[in-house]
Scaffold this motif. Sequence first.
Motif, PDB file in Angstrom:
ATOM      1  N   ILE A   1      27.993  62.482  86.085  1.00  0.00           N
ATOM      2  CA  ILE A   1      27.725  62.489  87.329  1.00  0.00           C
ATOM      3  C   ILE A   1      27.128  61.224  88.208  1.00  0.00           C
TER       4      ILE A   1
ATOM      5  N   ASP B   1      26.463  60.674  91.661  1.00  0.00           N
ATOM      6  CA  ASP B   1      25.286  60.602  92.074  1.00  0.00           C
ATOM      7  C   ASP B   1      24.168  61.322  92.295  1.00  0.00           C
ATOM      8  N   LEU B   2      23.394  61.310  93.077  1.00  0.00           N
ATOM      9  CA  LEU B   2      22.241  62.790  92.643  1.00  0.00           C
ATOM     10  C   LEU B   2      21.848  61.868  93.902  1.00  0.00           C
ATOM     11  N   SER B   3      20.469  62.825  94.805  1.00  0.00           N
ATOM     12  CA  SER B   3      20.010  63.650  95.286  1.00  0.00           C
ATOM     13  C   SER B   3      18.964  62.788  95.394  1.00  0.00           C
TER      14      SER B   3
ATOM     15  N   ALA C   1      18.821  68.007  90.727  1.00  0.00           N
ATOM     16  CA  ALA C   1      18.868  67.618  89.672  1.00  0.00           C
ATOM     17  C   ALA C   1      18.685  66.644  89.042  1.00  0.00           C
ATOM     18  N   GLU C   2      17.649  66.101  89.725  1.00  0.00           N
ATOM     19  CA  GLU C   2      17.040  64.358  89.722  1.00  0.00           C
ATOM     20  C   GLU C   2      15.852  65.051  88.631  1.00  0.00           C
TER      21      GLU C   2
ATOM     22  N   PHE D   1      18.706  65.097  85.385  1.00  0.00           N
ATOM     23  CA  PHE D   1      20.134  64.031  84.898  1.00  0.00           C
ATOM     24  C   PHE D   1      20.314  62.924  85.532  1.00  0.00           C
ATOM     25  N   GLU D   2      20.507  62.344  85.223  1.00  0.00           N
ATOM     26  CA  GLU D   2      20.853  61.054  85.449  1.00  0.00           C
ATOM     27  C   GLU D   2      22.249  60.265  85.737  1.00  0.00           C
ATOM     28  N   ILE D   3      22.609  59.462  86.427  1.00  0.00           N
ATOM     29  CA  ILE D   3      23.734  58.588  86.638  1.00  0.00           C
ATOM     30  C   ILE D   3      24.721  58.656  85.343  1.00  0.00           C
TER      31      ILE D   3
END
Length: 77
Positions: free
Chosen positions: A2, A4-6, A11-12, A16-18
């Motif tokens: 991952i 990039d996250l919005s 996902a965040e 989820f984490e970068i």
Amino acid sequence: MIADLSRAGPAEAAGFEIGDVVFSVDGDPVESSAELGRLVAGSGVGNEVEFEVARDGAVLVLEARIARAPDTDGRDR
């Protein structure tokens, strides 16, 4: 992995984490970002999906509701 996250996206919200490395989607192995996009798109918008990820040497299971179908290259539409 991952990259990039919005902010405040699904996902965040699922945790989820970068830097997380996604190994499977609903038990299906992920070997590329394109395959990740294909598996997520095939799961169907509105459905909950289970992701197996590696983070800092630990294996985690995260669940996320699919909010929109990604492009086949793994980017969101």
